[in-house]
Design a protein around this motif. Sequence first.
Motif, PDB file in Angstrom:
ATOM      1  N   ASN A  55      58.248  25.661  89.527  1.00 23.92           N
ATOM      2  CA  ASN A  55      58.931  25.088  90.692  1.00 23.92           C
ATOM      3  C   ASN A  55      59.084  23.588  90.440  1.00 23.92           C
ATOM      4  O   ASN A  55      58.342  22.768  90.974  1.00 23.92           O
ATOM      5  CB  ASN A  55      58.121  25.355  91.956  1.00 23.92           C
ATOM      6  CG  ASN A  55      58.883  25.009  93.221  1.00 23.92           C
ATOM      7  OD1 ASN A  55      59.969  24.442  93.168  1.00 23.92           O
ATOM      8  ND2 ASN A  55      58.312  25.350  94.369  1.00 23.92           N
ATOM      9  N   ARG A  58      58.635  20.591  92.829  1.00 25.69           N
ATOM     10  CA  ARG A  58      57.262  20.375  93.300  1.00 25.69           C
ATOM     11  C   ARG A  58      56.364  19.848  92.188  1.00 25.69           C
ATOM     12  O   ARG A  58      55.304  19.282  92.462  1.00 25.69           O
ATOM     13  CB  ARG A  58      56.684  21.695  93.826  1.00 25.69           C
ATOM     14  CG  ARG A  58      57.441  22.315  94.971  1.00 25.69           C
ATOM     15  CD  ARG A  58      57.009  21.683  96.262  1.00 25.69           C
ATOM     16  NE  ARG A  58      57.753  22.224  97.377  1.00 25.69           N
ATOM     17  CZ  ARG A  58      57.157  22.800  98.407  1.00 25.69           C
ATOM     18  NH1 ARG A  58      55.862  22.917  98.434  1.00 25.69           N
ATOM     19  NH2 ARG A  58      57.891  23.220  99.417  1.00 25.69           N
ATOM     20  N   SER A  78      60.275  31.361  86.640  1.00 27.23           N
ATOM     21  CA  SER A  78      60.956  32.121  87.694  1.00 27.23           C
ATOM     22  C   SER A  78      62.240  32.749  87.162  1.00 27.23           C
ATOM     23  O   SER A  78      62.828  32.264  86.191  1.00 27.23           O
ATOM     24  CB  SER A  78      61.281  31.210  88.872  1.00 27.23           C
ATOM     25  OG  SER A  78      62.137  30.162  88.462  1.00 27.23           O
ATOM     26  N   ASP A  82      68.124  28.518  91.393  1.00 30.55           N
ATOM     27  CA  ASP A  82      68.814  27.833  92.490  1.00 30.55           C
ATOM     28  C   ASP A  82      68.001  26.687  93.081  1.00 30.55           C
ATOM     29  O   ASP A  82      68.547  25.846  93.802  1.00 30.55           O
ATOM     30  CB  ASP A  82      69.165  28.835  93.593  1.00 30.55           C
ATOM     31  CG  ASP A  82      67.947  29.614  94.061  1.00 30.55           C
ATOM     32  OD1 ASP A  82      67.416  29.313  95.136  1.00 30.55           O
ATOM     33  OD2 ASP A  82      67.522  30.540  93.335  1.00 30.55           O
ATOM     34  N   HIS A  83      66.698  26.625  92.780  1.00 31.17           N
ATOM     35  CA  HIS A  83      65.845  25.568  93.324  1.00 31.17           C
ATOM     36  C   HIS A  83      65.840  24.301  92.473  1.00 31.17           C
ATOM     37  O   HIS A  83      65.245  23.293  92.870  1.00 31.17           O
ATOM     38  CB  HIS A  83      64.407  26.091  93.443  1.00 31.17           C
ATOM     39  CG  HIS A  83      63.796  26.498  92.137  1.00 31.17           C
ATOM     40  ND1 HIS A  83      64.227  27.609  91.437  1.00 31.17           N
ATOM     41  CD2 HIS A  83      62.803  25.955  91.388  1.00 31.17           C
ATOM     42  CE1 HIS A  83      63.514  27.733  90.326  1.00 31.17           C
ATOM     43  NE2 HIS A  83      62.659  26.735  90.268  1.00 31.17           N
ATOM     44  N   ARG A 235      67.544  36.274  97.107  1.00 34.56           N
ATOM     45  CA  ARG A 235      67.416  35.016  97.831  1.00 34.56           C
ATOM     46  C   ARG A 235      67.964  35.201  99.245  1.00 34.56           C
ATOM     47  O   ARG A 235      69.003  35.840  99.442  1.00 34.56           O
ATOM     48  CB  ARG A 235      68.196  33.892  97.132  1.00 34.56           C
ATOM     49  CG  ARG A 235      67.615  33.466  95.793  1.00 34.56           C
ATOM     50  CD  ARG A 235      66.270  32.776  95.942  1.00 34.56           C
ATOM     51  NE  ARG A 235      65.756  32.251  94.684  1.00 34.56           N
ATOM     52  CZ  ARG A 235      64.965  32.935  93.857  1.00 34.56           C
ATOM     53  NH1 ARG A 235      64.601  34.189  94.160  1.00 34.56           N
ATOM     54  NH2 ARG A 235      64.528  32.371  92.744  1.00 34.56           N
ATOM     55  N   GLU A 264      61.392  29.499 102.982  1.00 32.47           N
ATOM     56  CA  GLU A 264      60.160  29.984 102.362  1.00 32.47           C
ATOM     57  C   GLU A 264      59.332  28.813 101.846  1.00 32.47           C
ATOM     58  O   GLU A 264      59.877  27.753 101.511  1.00 32.47           O
ATOM     59  CB  GLU A 264      60.473  30.900 101.177  1.00 32.47           C
ATOM     60  CG  GLU A 264      61.124  32.204 101.532  1.00 32.47           C
ATOM     61  CD  GLU A 264      61.245  33.152 100.338  1.00 32.47           C
ATOM     62  OE1 GLU A 264      61.715  34.266 100.536  1.00 32.47           O
ATOM     63  OE2 GLU A 264      60.871  32.751  99.206  1.00 32.47           O
ATOM     64  N   PHE A 266      58.041  28.337  98.924  1.00 33.29           N
ATOM     65  CA  PHE A 266      58.374  27.943  97.547  1.00 33.29           C
ATOM     66  C   PHE A 266      59.432  26.847  97.525  1.00 33.29           C
ATOM     67  O   PHE A 266      59.312  25.864  96.787  1.00 33.29           O
ATOM     68  CB  PHE A 266      58.878  29.164  96.765  1.00 33.29           C
ATOM     69  CG  PHE A 266      59.163  28.883  95.304  1.00 33.29           C
ATOM     70  CD1 PHE A 266      58.154  28.955  94.365  1.00 33.29           C
ATOM     71  CD2 PHE A 266      60.438  28.553  94.882  1.00 33.29           C
ATOM     72  CE1 PHE A 266      58.410  28.696  93.024  1.00 33.29           C
ATOM     73  CE2 PHE A 266      60.706  28.293  93.552  1.00 33.29           C
ATOM     74  CZ  PHE A 266      59.694  28.362  92.618  1.00 33.29           C
ATOM     75  N   GLY A 267      60.461  26.993  98.330  1.00 40.85           N
ATOM     76  CA  GLY A 267      61.546  26.026  98.305  1.00 40.85           C
ATOM     77  C   GLY A 267      61.483  24.985  99.400  1.00 40.85           C
ATOM     78  O   GLY A 267      61.854  23.821  99.205  1.00 40.85           O
ATOM     79  N   LYS A 268      60.988  25.385 100.592  1.00 39.53           N
ATOM     80  CA  LYS A 268      61.034  24.503 101.758  1.00 39.53           C
ATOM     81  C   LYS A 268      59.662  23.987 102.183  1.00 39.53           C
ATOM     82  O   LYS A 268      59.568  23.141 103.064  1.00 39.53           O
ATOM     83  CB  LYS A 268      61.670  25.231 102.947  1.00 39.53           C
ATOM     84  CG  LYS A 268      63.047  25.812 102.674  1.00 39.53           C
ATOM     85  CD  LYS A 268      64.097  24.736 102.507  1.00 39.53           C
ATOM     86  CE  LYS A 268      65.484  25.362 102.406  1.00 39.53           C
ATOM     87  NZ  LYS A 268      66.540  24.345 102.253  1.00 39.53           N
TER      88      LYS A 268
END
Length: 328
Positions: A55, A58, A78, A82-83, A235, A264, A266-268
């Motif tokens: 990620n 992060r 992953s 898209d992240h 997603r 979620e 992971f992304g937010k």
Amino acid sequence: MGRFHIAVTFDIGEEERGLLLKTFSEEATFSFLAEMNERDRKEALSTAEVLLAWNLPRELKREEYQLLHQLRFIQLLSAGADHLPFEDIPPRVKIASNVGAYAEPMAEHILAMALALSKRLLKNHNKLAQGEFNQFEVNKMLSGSTVGIIGFGGIGRAAAKLFRCLGCRVYAINTSGKTKEEVDFIGTLKDLEHVLKESDVVVLSIALNKQTYNLIGKGELERMKRDAILVNVARGALIDEDALYEHLKSHPDFMAGIDAWWVEPFGKGRFQMDHPFCDLPNFLGSPHNSSMVPGIIAKATAMAAQNVLKFLHGEEIRGVVSREQYLQ
């Protein structure tokens, strides 16, 4: 030839660390950024030729991207990309996602959701808990139904294999409109309307990018069968959240299984539902854990390592990410 320098950006487990060291043997040196102080991190990032990341937003500070002077390749643990902060990654850097690494457990999860919804398992479980016993409530069979798989990569193909065991027809969509797999129909996103209209079960296992954002909206939901089942393990943003909730409320025979959510951790950094989906009797949710089975992170690490090895040897790699599909 000197040894390649690989920086691992996430906190890696001992088993996975051992896999990396065994895979590369004398070919590479490693920096494990999660264990380093700021000075050592800067040194590692400035000399790294490869990042093994999970990620990245992060795991790296915004200003650290400026240190990637030697970077040539980013390999993601992953399956999705898209992240990624594409605007911060130097254009020369090739990026690969870990496609196929989680396919088998996710395929089982897809099938489990489709079966649980078609058999009304959660709905009838809740009725039993309230003292209601209806032996004659009708449920559905999947055998003989048509399953539309939107995104016929590793996950989609693995799911198709399981559905075929139940005697289902498979309608598939991928980028090329071609496949060597046993299917009853293969097309591209141009054929989405046809697949939605014909399918009893629709599976979303396609990558999220500019083209697929809100792929399933109010119009697409209305084109689906009145009693169709929609399963999303990819997603959340592939589906218009408001449209799905309203469709489930107004079409009680329509069902949805959601493993991938709109907001979620992971992304937010948090989980958030803007609508009370879990209060609906025709809905089934899970916390984006469709891939989380014992040993899966070790398997994903091994597959990622092999892809890095191919890159370093100048061989063809899998999962190459096209920036153009993501950059606005």
